[in-house]
Design a protein around this motif. Structure first.
Motif, PDB file in Angstrom:
ATOM      1  N   ILE A 140       0.839  -1.206   0.000  1.00 22.54           N
ATOM      2  CA  ILE A 140       0.000   0.000   0.000  1.00 22.54           C
ATOM      3  C   ILE A 140       0.874   1.257   0.000  1.00 22.54           C
ATOM      4  CG2 ILE A 140      -1.737   1.289   1.327  1.00 22.54           C
ATOM      5  CD1 ILE A 140      -2.792  -1.370   0.295  1.00 22.54           C
ATOM      6  N   ARG A 141       0.493   2.222  -0.828  1.00 23.58           N
ATOM      7  CA  ARG A 141       1.183   3.512  -0.832  1.00 23.58           C
ATOM      8  C   ARG A 141       0.526   4.457   0.162  1.00 23.58           C
ATOM      9  NH1 ARG A 141       4.731   3.930  -4.796  1.00 23.58           N
ATOM     10  NH2 ARG A 141       4.501   2.331  -6.410  1.00 23.58           N
ATOM     11  N   CYS A 142       1.362   5.140   0.936  1.00 19.62           N
ATOM     12  CA  CYS A 142       0.840   6.128   1.876  1.00 19.62           C
ATOM     13  C   CYS A 142       1.376   7.508   1.524  1.00 19.62           C
ATOM     14  CB  CYS A 142       1.285   5.800   3.300  1.00 19.62           C
ATOM     15  SG  CYS A 142       0.402   4.430   4.020  1.00 19.62           S
ATOM     16  N   ARG A 143       0.742   8.509   2.133  1.00 16.09           N
ATOM     17  CA  ARG A 143       1.257   9.873   2.079  1.00 16.09           C
ATOM     18  C   ARG A 143       1.434  10.330   3.512  1.00 16.09           C
ATOM     19  NH1 ARG A 143      -2.822  10.225  -1.931  1.00 16.09           N
ATOM     20  NH2 ARG A 143      -4.235   9.605  -0.278  1.00 16.09           N
ATOM     21  N   ILE A 144       2.432  11.197   3.743  1.00 17.32           N
ATOM     22  CA  ILE A 144       2.670  11.637   5.119  1.00 17.32           C
ATOM     23  C   ILE A 144       2.686  13.154   5.209  1.00 17.32           C
ATOM     24  CG2 ILE A 144       4.430  11.768   6.935  1.00 17.32           C
ATOM     25  CD1 ILE A 144       4.991   8.850   6.540  1.00 17.32           C
ATOM     26  N   GLY A 145       1.902  13.670   6.157  1.00 18.94           N
ATOM     27  CA  GLY A 145       1.949  15.090   6.481  1.00 18.94           C
ATOM     28  C   GLY A 145       2.657  15.243   7.812  1.00 18.94           C
ATOM     29  N   LEU A 146       3.536  16.250   7.894  1.00 17.50           N
ATOM     30  CA  LEU A 146       4.268  16.499   9.141  1.00 17.50           C
ATOM     31  C   LEU A 146       3.861  17.862   9.686  1.00 17.50           C
ATOM     32  CD1 LEU A 146       6.694  16.117  11.160  1.00 17.50           C
ATOM     33  CD2 LEU A 146       8.135  17.152   9.396  1.00 17.50           C
ATOM     34  N   GLY A 147       3.674  17.917  10.990  1.00 17.73           N
ATOM     35  CA  GLY A 147       3.342  19.198  11.601  1.00 17.73           C
ATOM     36  C   GLY A 147       3.827  19.239  13.031  1.00 17.73           C
ATOM     37  N   GLU A 148       3.618  20.390  13.666  1.00 18.59           N
ATOM     38  CA  GLU A 148       3.986  20.518  15.079  1.00 18.59           C
ATOM     39  C   GLU A 148       2.840  20.089  15.976  1.00 18.59           C
ATOM     40  OE1 GLU A 148       5.004  24.635  15.080  1.00 18.59           O
ATOM     41  OE2 GLU A 148       6.921  24.278  14.064  1.00 18.59           O
ATOM     42  N   ASN A 149       1.684  19.836  15.384  1.00 20.20           N
ATOM     43  CA  ASN A 149       0.540  19.310  16.132  1.00 20.20           C
ATOM     44  C   ASN A 149      -0.304  18.488  15.159  1.00 20.20           C
ATOM     45  OD1 ASN A 149      -1.212  21.061  14.685  1.00 20.20           O
ATOM     46  ND2 ASN A 149      -0.690  22.728  16.086  1.00 20.20           N
ATOM     47  N   PRO A 150      -1.269  17.724  15.688  1.00 16.69           N
ATOM     48  CA  PRO A 150      -2.072  16.854  14.812  1.00 16.69           C
ATOM     49  C   PRO A 150      -2.803  17.618  13.701  1.00 16.69           C
ATOM     50  CG  PRO A 150      -2.388  16.234  17.103  1.00 16.69           C
ATOM     51  CD  PRO A 150      -1.579  17.496  17.118  1.00 16.69           C
ATOM     52  N   LEU A 151      -3.294  18.813  14.003  1.00 22.90           N
ATOM     53  CA  LEU A 151      -4.013  19.579  12.984  1.00 22.90           C
ATOM     54  C   LEU A 151      -3.102  19.928  11.805  1.00 22.90           C
ATOM     55  CD1 LEU A 151      -6.508  21.392  12.073  1.00 22.90           C
ATOM     56  CD2 LEU A 151      -5.144  23.246  13.047  1.00 22.90           C
ATOM     57  N   GLN A 152      -1.912  20.443  12.109  1.00 23.40           N
ATOM     58  CA  GLN A 152      -0.979  20.787  11.036  1.00 23.40           C
ATOM     59  C   GLN A 152      -0.611  19.549  10.217  1.00 23.40           C
ATOM     60  OE1 GLN A 152       2.399  22.790  12.764  1.00 23.40           O
ATOM     61  NE2 GLN A 152       1.179  24.538  13.477  1.00 23.40           N
ATOM     62  N   ALA A 153      -0.419  18.417  10.906  1.00 22.63           N
ATOM     63  CA  ALA A 153      -0.073  17.179  10.199  1.00 22.63           C
ATOM     64  C   ALA A 153      -1.206  16.778   9.257  1.00 22.63           C
ATOM     65  CB  ALA A 153       0.206  16.055  11.197  1.00 22.63           C
ATOM     66  N   LYS A 154      -2.437  16.904   9.750  1.00 21.53           N
ATOM     67  CA  LYS A 154      -3.606  16.524   8.947  1.00 21.53           C
ATOM     68  C   LYS A 154      -3.751  17.437   7.735  1.00 21.53           C
ATOM     69  CE  LYS A 154      -7.918  14.693   8.426  1.00 21.53           C
ATOM     70  NZ  LYS A 154      -7.919  13.612   7.433  1.00 21.53           N
ATOM     71  N   ASP A 166       6.704  13.184  -3.957  1.00 22.14           N
ATOM     72  CA  ASP A 166       7.394  12.498  -2.854  1.00 22.14           C
ATOM     73  C   ASP A 166       6.441  12.153  -1.710  1.00 22.14           C
ATOM     74  OD1 ASP A 166       6.932  15.021  -1.908  1.00 22.14           O
ATOM     75  OD2 ASP A 166       8.985  15.423  -1.267  1.00 22.14           O
ATOM     76  N   ALA A 167       5.141  12.423  -1.880  1.00 23.11           N
ATOM     77  CA  ALA A 167       4.113  12.024  -0.912  1.00 23.11           C
ATOM     78  C   ALA A 167       4.386  12.556   0.487  1.00 23.11           C
ATOM     79  CB  ALA A 167       3.958  10.497  -0.876  1.00 23.11           C
ATOM     80  N   PHE A 168       5.032  13.726   0.564  1.00 23.10           N
ATOM     81  CA  PHE A 168       5.381  14.269   1.876  1.00 23.10           C
ATOM     82  C   PHE A 168       5.227  15.777   1.872  1.00 23.10           C
ATOM     83  CE2 PHE A 168       8.421  16.250   4.758  1.00 23.10           C
ATOM     84  CZ  PHE A 168       8.148  15.585   5.942  1.00 23.10           C
ATOM     85  N   PHE A 169       4.752  16.329   3.002  1.00 23.16           N
ATOM     86  CA  PHE A 169       4.721  17.787   3.128  1.00 23.16           C
ATOM     87  C   PHE A 169       4.797  18.173   4.588  1.00 23.16           C
ATOM     88  CE2 PHE A 169       3.212  22.157   2.876  1.00 23.16           C
ATOM     89  CZ  PHE A 169       3.874  22.595   1.736  1.00 23.16           C
ATOM     90  N   GLU A 170       5.472  19.289   4.833  1.00 19.53           N
ATOM     91  CA  GLU A 170       5.612  19.740   6.216  1.00 19.53           C
ATOM     92  C   GLU A 170       4.982  21.108   6.408  1.00 19.53           C
ATOM     93  OE1 GLU A 170       9.648  20.117   7.629  1.00 19.53           O
ATOM     94  OE2 GLU A 170       8.966  20.691   9.642  1.00 19.53           O
ATOM     95  N   LEU A 171       4.126  21.215   7.422  1.00 16.85           N
ATOM     96  CA  LEU A 171       3.629  22.517   7.850  1.00 16.85           C
ATOM     97  C   LEU A 171       4.182  22.802   9.235  1.00 16.85           C
ATOM     98  CD1 LEU A 171      -0.136  22.450   6.767  1.00 16.85           C
ATOM     99  CD2 LEU A 171       1.671  23.915   5.828  1.00 16.85           C
ATOM    100  N   THR A 172       4.462  24.076   9.479  1.00 17.46           N
ATOM    101  CA  THR A 172       4.928  24.480  10.807  1.00 17.46           C
ATOM    102  C   THR A 172       4.144  25.723  11.209  1.00 17.46           C
ATOM    103  OG1 THR A 172       6.553  26.005   9.884  1.00 17.46           O
ATOM    104  CG2 THR A 172       7.288  23.737  10.265  1.00 17.46           C
ATOM    105  N   GLY A 173       4.295  26.127  12.460  1.00 22.11           N
ATOM    106  CA  GLY A 173       3.663  27.365  12.892  1.00 22.11           C
ATOM    107  C   GLY A 173       4.136  28.527  12.018  1.00 22.11           C
ATOM    108  N   ALA A 174       5.396  28.428  11.553  1.00 17.77           N
ATOM    109  CA  ALA A 174       5.977  29.537  10.806  1.00 17.77           C
ATOM    110  C   ALA A 174       5.510  29.600   9.351  1.00 17.77           C
ATOM    111  CB  ALA A 174       7.510  29.447  10.853  1.00 17.77           C
ATOM    112  N   ASN A 175       5.272  28.447   8.711  1.00 22.62           N
ATOM    113  CA  ASN A 175       4.887  28.516   7.289  1.00 22.62           C
ATOM    114  C   ASN A 175       3.399  28.266   7.056  1.00 22.62           C
ATOM    115  OD1 ASN A 175       4.346  25.753   7.291  1.00 22.62           O
ATOM    116  ND2 ASN A 175       6.144  25.168   6.127  1.00 22.62           N
TER     117      ASN A 175
END
Ligand SMILES: [Mg+2]
Length: 411
Positions: A140-154, A166-175
Motif C-alpha cells: 500500500i502507498r501512503c502519504r505523510i503530512g508532518l506538523g507541530e501538532n495533529p491539525l498541522q499534520a492533517k 514524494d508524498a510528503f509535506f511539512e507545515l509548521t507554525g511559521a509557514n
C-alpha cells in the motif's frame, strides 16, 4: 522551553481499492471502484483507484453515476475484514518507529516522532523510510503530512502531501499561513459543506479570510465550534495524542444514522428497540449490566438543531432487553419534540458485574437471564438476524440493513 513536536499523519492512498488490487493483481492499473452492491440503486462507491479517480469517480457517488463517468470501471465488493487486517499491519510497521501511534481512522494514523531524530534522522527522512516500509510489507502507498501538532499534520497530508510526487509535506507554525491561508475555505479541517455555505455567505472565501476575522465574532455565532474553526485557521491545536490501550470500558453504546428522516413515533421506536437489543447484547458479552441508560436523538434540521441527549437510572442494574427498553421508551416519549429524526443512539453505563444482583421476590430475574442467554447463543451461532424482535420486520426497521455491516460497511 519544550522541544518542538514532530507529529506525522500517514494516510493510505485509495485504501480499500489498493487493498483489493494487492489481493488481485490483475486489477493493477485499471479503474477500480469498491462499491456496496452496484446492482442496487443505493450502491455507493466506498473507494476508487487513482485510475478511476482520473475519470472523475469519487467516494460517495452512486454506482450508476460512476458507470456513466467511466464505462469500463471494475466494481469490487468491499471486504472489511481485509481492510482491518491491512490497517493493523500498517500499525505494526509504524510501531517499529515509535511507541506513540494513534489510529485516526482505518486508513489514517498519527505518529509522534518527537525526539526520535537520532534514531531515524530528520522527520522527512523518517517519513521516507516509513513510506518505504509500508509499501514493502503491505503493497500500500501512503502519504505523510508532518506538523507541530495533529491539525498541522492533517492539513499537510490532506492538502499538500497527496499532490506531491514524494508524498510528503511539512507545515509548521511559521509557514502555516503562507501555505494554508490562500486555500478555499472548504478545505479547512472542520468545515463541512453546510459550514462552507454559511461562511461564504459571510464573504469568507479563503482560510485566510476566516483567520482574519475576530475570534470573538465566531465564538459568538457558533460557540465552541466557532472558536475551534478560528484555531484551525491559525494552525493551532492544543490536543495531544493519547497512545496506548483504550481505557477500560465505562459503557457500551450503539447508534444509527437513519436512511431517511423518520417522523413516525412507531418507526423511531422500532429503531430504538433494535439499538437497545444490540447494546444489551454487547453488555452481556462483556459479562456486564448497566445501571444507567442514555438515549440520544438528533433532529434532521442542521440550521435549527433539535433532538435531545438524556440519561436515566434504571430501576435496577440490567442487561436484558425487556428490563432496559421501558426506560429507553420513557426517555424518548418524554423528550422527543415530534420533529423529524436523523440519528439515534443508546448506551448503557455504570457497568457492573453481571452476576451480582439483588434477588427480588417480585420478579423472576433468573427467567429473563436465561432467556437472554438463549438469545445470545442463537445469535453467536447463527448471526444477528436469526432471532429478532418482530418489530424489525415493520417499516422503519434497520436490523437487516445494518446486520451485514462492520462500522457501517459490509463485512
Ligand atoms: Mg486515504
Amino acid at each position: 522551553m519544550k522541544p518542538q513536536k514532530s507529529i506525522l499523519l500517514a494516510d493510505a492512498e485509495s485504501f480499500y481499492a489498493s487493498v483489493e488490487t494487492v489481493h488481485d493483481p490483475s486489477l493493477r492499473g485499471k479503474p477500480v471502484a469498491v462499491c456496496g452492491d452496484p446492482a442496487l440503486r443505493h450502491g455507493i462507491v466506498l473507494a476508487a483507484s487513482k485510475e478511476a479517480k482520473a475519470y472523475g469517480v469519487k467516494t460517495g457517488q452512486p454506482a450508476w453515476e460512476c458507470r456513466r463517468l467511466c464505462p469500463e470501471v471494475i466494481f469490487v465488493r468491499p471486504h472489511m475484514s481485509r481492510y482491518l487486517e491491512c490497517s493493523l499491519e500498517m500499525t505494526r510497521v509504524f510501531e517499529q518507529f515509535t511507541d506513540r501511534v494513534v489510529p485516526y481512522s482505518i486508513d489514517e494514523q498519527f505518529l509522534d516522532l518527537t525526539g526520535c531524530s537520532r534514531l531515524w534522522g530528520e522527520p522527512r527522512e523518517a517519513a521516507r523510510r516509513i513510506l518505504q516500509q509500508v509499501l514493502e510489507r503491505t503493497g500500500i502507498r501512503c502519504r505523510i503530512g508532518l506538523g507541530e501538532n495533529p491539525l498541522q499534520a492533517k492539513m499537510a497530508c490532506d492538502r499538500f502531501a497527496k499532490k506531491r510526487t514524494d508524498a510528503f509535506f511539512e507545515l509548521t507554525g511559521a509557514n502555516y499561513a503562507a501555505h494554508v491561508w490562500p486555500l478555499p475555505i472548504g478545505s479547512l479541517f472542520g468545515v463541512g459543506s453546510r459550514m462552507e455555505h454559511h461562511l461564504r455567505r459571510m464573504a469568507v472565501r479563503t482560510i485566510g479570510d476566516l483567520a482574519r476575522l475576530p475570534r470573538e465574532s465566531l465564538t459568538r455565532r457558533w460557540g465552541v465550534n466557532g472558536r475551534l474553526l478560528w484555531l484551525n485557521a491559525h494552525g493551532i491545536d492544543y490536543s495531544t495524542l493519547q497512545p496506548g490501550k483504550p481505557a477500560p470500558q465505562k459503557g457500551v453504546g450503539h447508534c444509527a444514522t437513519l436512511p431517511r428522516d423518520y417522523i413516525s413515533r412507531q418507526e423511531i421506536e422500532t429503531v430504538l428497540l433494535e439499538l437497545t437489543a444490540e447494546v444489551c447484547y454487547r453488555a452481556r458479552a462483556l459479562g456486564k449490566m448497566g445501571t444507567t441508560v442514555h438515549a440520544y436523538c438528533r433532529g434532521a434540521d442542521f440550521d435549527r438543531p433539535s433532538g435531545f441527549s438524556r440519561q436515566q437510572k434504571l430501576p435496577e442494574p440490567a442487561a436484558a432487553l425487556s428490563a432496559v427498553y421501558p426506560t429507553v421508551q420513557q426517555l424518548f416519549r418524554r423528550h422527543w419534540d415530534g420533529r423529524p429524526v436523523r440519528a439515534l443512539g443508546i448506551s448503557l453505563s455504570g457497568l457492573a458485574d453481571r452476576h451480582c444482583y439483588q434477588l427480588s421476590l417480585f420478579n423472576r430475574r433468573e427467567l429473563t437471564d436465561s432467556l437472554s442467554a438463549a438469545v445470545d447463543q442463537v445469535r453467536e451461532r447463527y448471526g444477528p438476524t436469526a432471532l429478532f424482535q418482530a418489530a424489525s420486520l415493520t417499516q422503519g426497521g434497520q436490523l437487516f440493513a445494518r446486520a451485514n455491516m462492520i462500522g457501517g460497511h459490509s463485512r
